[in-house]
Design an enzyme around this catalytic site. Structure first.
Site, PDB file in Angstrom:
ATOM      1  N   HIS A 476     -31.482 -17.574 -52.520  1.00  0.00           N
ATOM      2  CA  HIS A 476     -30.112 -17.184 -52.178  1.00  0.00           C
ATOM      3  C   HIS A 476     -29.188 -17.356 -53.373  1.00  0.00           C
ATOM      4  O   HIS A 476     -28.459 -16.418 -53.754  1.00  0.00           O
ATOM      5  CB  HIS A 476     -29.622 -18.029 -51.003  1.00  0.00           C
ATOM      6  N   GLU A 477     -29.186 -18.537 -53.953  1.00  0.00           N
ATOM      7  CA  GLU A 477     -28.267 -18.784 -55.065  1.00  0.00           C
ATOM      8  C   GLU A 477     -28.615 -17.921 -56.276  1.00  0.00           C
ATOM      9  O   GLU A 477     -27.726 -17.513 -57.028  1.00  0.00           O
ATOM     10  CB  GLU A 477     -28.265 -20.270 -55.436  1.00  0.00           C
ATOM     11  N   HIS A 480     -26.832 -14.677 -56.112  1.00  0.00           N
ATOM     12  CA  HIS A 480     -25.508 -14.734 -56.732  1.00  0.00           C
ATOM     13  C   HIS A 480     -25.629 -14.632 -58.255  1.00  0.00           C
ATOM     14  O   HIS A 480     -24.841 -13.936 -58.912  1.00  0.00           O
ATOM     15  CB  HIS A 480     -24.826 -16.059 -56.387  1.00  0.00           C
TER      16      HIS A 480
END
Length: 694
Positions: A476-477, A480
């Site tokens: 997920h990170e 980003h």
């Protein structure tokens, strides 16, 4: 503000000489920040004054572009400062952040409330609307967003209202800093010390060793310290067999900030009240309406509609799950009532029986470094042709930080990725991505991005083994990070993740799907000692169980999102004044929203809800589910086009990631998908289709 020269020995006196402009943390000391910020603010004001007082008529170059170029020293200093204050803070940095917060708010107000600047922007808008000025699409979007930012900042208010607005902004920024500092302190203080090793029955050996290390590092001569992560649910609850210790751990987590030295309740009440007053001053009924108006949701009603549609179905699923877990609980404790501290443990028991796979068995196959290289990086190579080289010659802001150079498909340097995965006392909870350098062709700057997680650090020489949720968080990170790394925009204010809050989670949530991709999963899920791959039957079991526990997951999330909305839909005089009323307000809000289900508390309670009282998600925590509508629909697009293929990655990169905030984000989505988003894939993913009437 008098512009004093900056000491040439200060590392911020000139741009960083390091590759890609990486801040030179080997030279930066706490004492360098204050003079650098003061100098940079004065420099920025001088640069803005030149724009505002320019006798020439406004043009794109002398107004919009000039504003984009202005304040770059301040930006360099503050990105380095805020990154360090969140990931490796100290009492000195905390005090400095609190001191600077109102001064920086005043600095921003001085720019956004400058009538001369706004008049220039208004003139450019009028020229575009009249057809006498033709600009490129990214410049048109920049003009629209800059003009809107000035209006939303209060530039059209009268002098008295602006004076009150300045006071509100100064106080709000101070309170945000105070809240974040106290949540970190409360979280550290609430760590649970275990002195009887028998209580740790069920905790994996690597997690036990990490707890022993934490105890020594925090000054305990013996014992095991179970450090807390930011959400209510703690990962140790999955395996701890001792019900008493599970209860202690849950109560420590869920009571943070509710009393004692680090009580956050008065701070959050003042924040809610002042944000409500500011919203009304700016012409909105409440803060939630103010936030939604500038997001892709457009209105608080639209936010309420989607949360309200999902909540009953999610709670119904959670209640069905609770019945099964209660039966399992009664095997050990006949007649006992299912409690929040029981849920994760018995969910894992039920799942392992149904799936023949449990968290403890899985962990040895999820070693952090292999997940990073053969999972996170491997997926990025397959999709976008990126490659990664660790740069041990470059240092971060803490010894735990690792620096990687990212190369594009043609081998050229693209930027830097910093990985900071272990928890420590000086790091705030949760997981997040920061920019240290924003990509911009205008300034000729490539991106430098950081990922932070909070994984317990094992003793030296021991591998870091992950829970499956931590694997998903890494992906997920990094989603980003990819949004920042693959940005290809002209203007720095449009770089990468500079998009509305309810859109920014979309690319990161899309990236989570590659953790489940069989060819990626089989590459990173390898036993750290034997080298054996995760058995194929286990892979099938893991994939088959993707919807396990979705009632719990959706309900705990929605409870937090609805609690956020409840606080920020209040008028100033509706906000409670007594800190003792916080818990009663929570209970009433959850009951009213239909998500008051005792075994499933909100993912965050108000007193430690850092997202919405300190970290920029106020009235915006709905963004995750809102973005997931786009994410689930996009996953369908990948599947329809063959999944993990370079061709798909190239399209997703070009039409969405590379554009950053240089285009209306929903226009970018429609360009990718060929239509508006549909909610059906989300409902199917979360097992809500039948209950939601889809």
């Amino acid at each position: 503000m008098k512009r004093e020269p900056l000491d040439p020995e200060n590392p911020f006196a000139v741009p960083s000489p390091l590759p890609y402009g990486l801040p030179d943390y080997s030279r930066i000391r706490t004492e360098h920040y204050r003079p650098a910020v003061e100098y940079a603010m004065a420099e920025h004001r001088a640069q803005v004054e030149m724009v505002a007082s320019d006798p020439s008529g406004p043009t794109v170059e002398n107004t919009l572009v000039a504003l984009e170029r202005a304040g770059r020293t301040l930006h360099r200093v503050l990105t380095a400062f805020y990154n360090q204050s969140s990931a490796d803070s100290s009492p000195e940095l905390d005090a400095l952040e609190e001191e600077l917060a109102p001064r920086l708010a005043a600095h921003r107000d001085a720019i956004h409330l400058d009538q001369r600047l706004f008049a220039r922007l208004e003139a450019l808008v009028a020229q575009v609307e009249a057809g006498t000025l033709t600009v490129e699409p990214d410049t048109a979007w920049l003009l629209e967003r800059t003009h809107t930012a000035f209006v939303r900042a209060g530039v059209r208010l009268d002098a008295a209202a602006q004076e009150r607005l300045r006071a509100l902004n100064a106080r709000i920024t101070t309170l945000e800093t105070v809240f974040g500092r106290e949540v970190l302190a409360a979280t550290n203080a609430a760590a649970v010390l275990v002195t009887d090793e028998a209580e740790l029955d069920g905790l994996p050996d690597d997690a036990r060793a990490a707890a022993a290390r934490s105890a020594r590092e925090r000054g305990h001569e013996s014992g095991w310290l179970l450090e807390l992560q930011l959400p209510t649910a703690q990962p140790q609850l999955v395996t701890l067999r001792d019900r008493g210790l599970r209860e202690r751990l849950h109560r420590a987590s869920s009571s943070r900030g509710l009393a004692g030295e680090h009580d956050t309740r008065a701070t959050l009440l003042e924040l809610a009240r002042l944000r409500a007053e500011r919203a009304q001053l700016l012409g909105y009924p409440h803060h939630a309406a103010y936030v939604a108006a500038d997001a892709t949701a457009r209105s608080a009603e639209a936010v309420g509609d989607i949360l309200g549609r999902l909540a009953p179905a999610a709670v119904a699923n959670a209640r069905r799950e609770a019945e099964e877990l209660t039966a399992a609980l009664h095997e050990d404790h006949p007649g006992a009532t299912l409690q929040p501290w029981d849920w994760a443990y018995y969910a894992e028991r039920v799942r392992s029986r149904a799936r023949s796979l449990d968290e403890t068995a899985l962990r040895p196959y999820l070693e952090l470094d292999r997940v990073l290289h053969q999972g996170v990086f491997r997926a990025a190579t397959a999709l976008y042709g990126l490659t990664f080289t660790e740069r041990t010659d470059l240092v971060g802001y803490h010894p735990d930080v690792r620096v990687f150079e990212v190369h594009d498909v043609d081998g050229s340097g693209l930027g830097l990725f910093l990985a900071d995965y272990w928890t420590r006392e000086s790091k705030r909870g949760g997981a997040w991505m920061n920019n240290l350098v924003d990509q911009s062709t205008l300034l000729g700057e490539p991106p430098v991005v950081v990922n932070n997680l909070n994984i317990p650090q094992p003793p030296d020489g021991r591998p870091t083994l992950l829970a499956w949720d931590e694997v998903i968080t890494m992906f997920h990170e990094f989603g980003h990070a990819l949004h920042g790394l693959l940005s290809a925009v002209r203007y720095p204010s449009q770089s990468g993740t500079e998009v509305p809050r309810d859109f920014v989670e979309y690319p990161s949530q899309v990236n989570e799907i590659w953790a489940w991709e069989p060819q990626v999963l089989q590459a990173f899920a390898v036993h750290h000692e034997t080298g054996e791959p995760l058995p194929s039957a286990w892979v099938e079991t893991l994939l088959a169980g993707r919807q396990d526990g979705e009632g719990f997951k959706t309900t705990e999330y929605l409870a937090a999102a609805l609690l956020d909305q409840a606080w920020y839909r209040l008028a100033p005089d509706e906000v409670p004044t007594d800190p003792e009323q916080v818990e009663a307000f929570e209970a009433a809000a959850l009951e009213r929203a239909g998500v008051a289900f005792a075994p499933v508390p909100p993912r965050y309670r108000s007193a430690y809800f850092n997202h919405v009282f300190s970290s920029g998600y106020s009235a915006g925590y709905y963004s995750y589910i809102w973005s997931e509508v786009l994410d689930a629909d996009t996953v369908e697009w990948f599947r329809e086009n063959g999944g993990l293929r370079r061709e798909n990655g190239d399209v997703f990169r070009a039409r969405l990631l590379a554009r950053g905030g240089s285009i209306d984000p929903m226009a970018a989505f429609r360009d990718l998908r060929g239509r508006d988003p549909q909610i059906t894939p989300l409902l199917e993913r979360r097992g809500l289709s039948a209950a939601a009437g889809a």
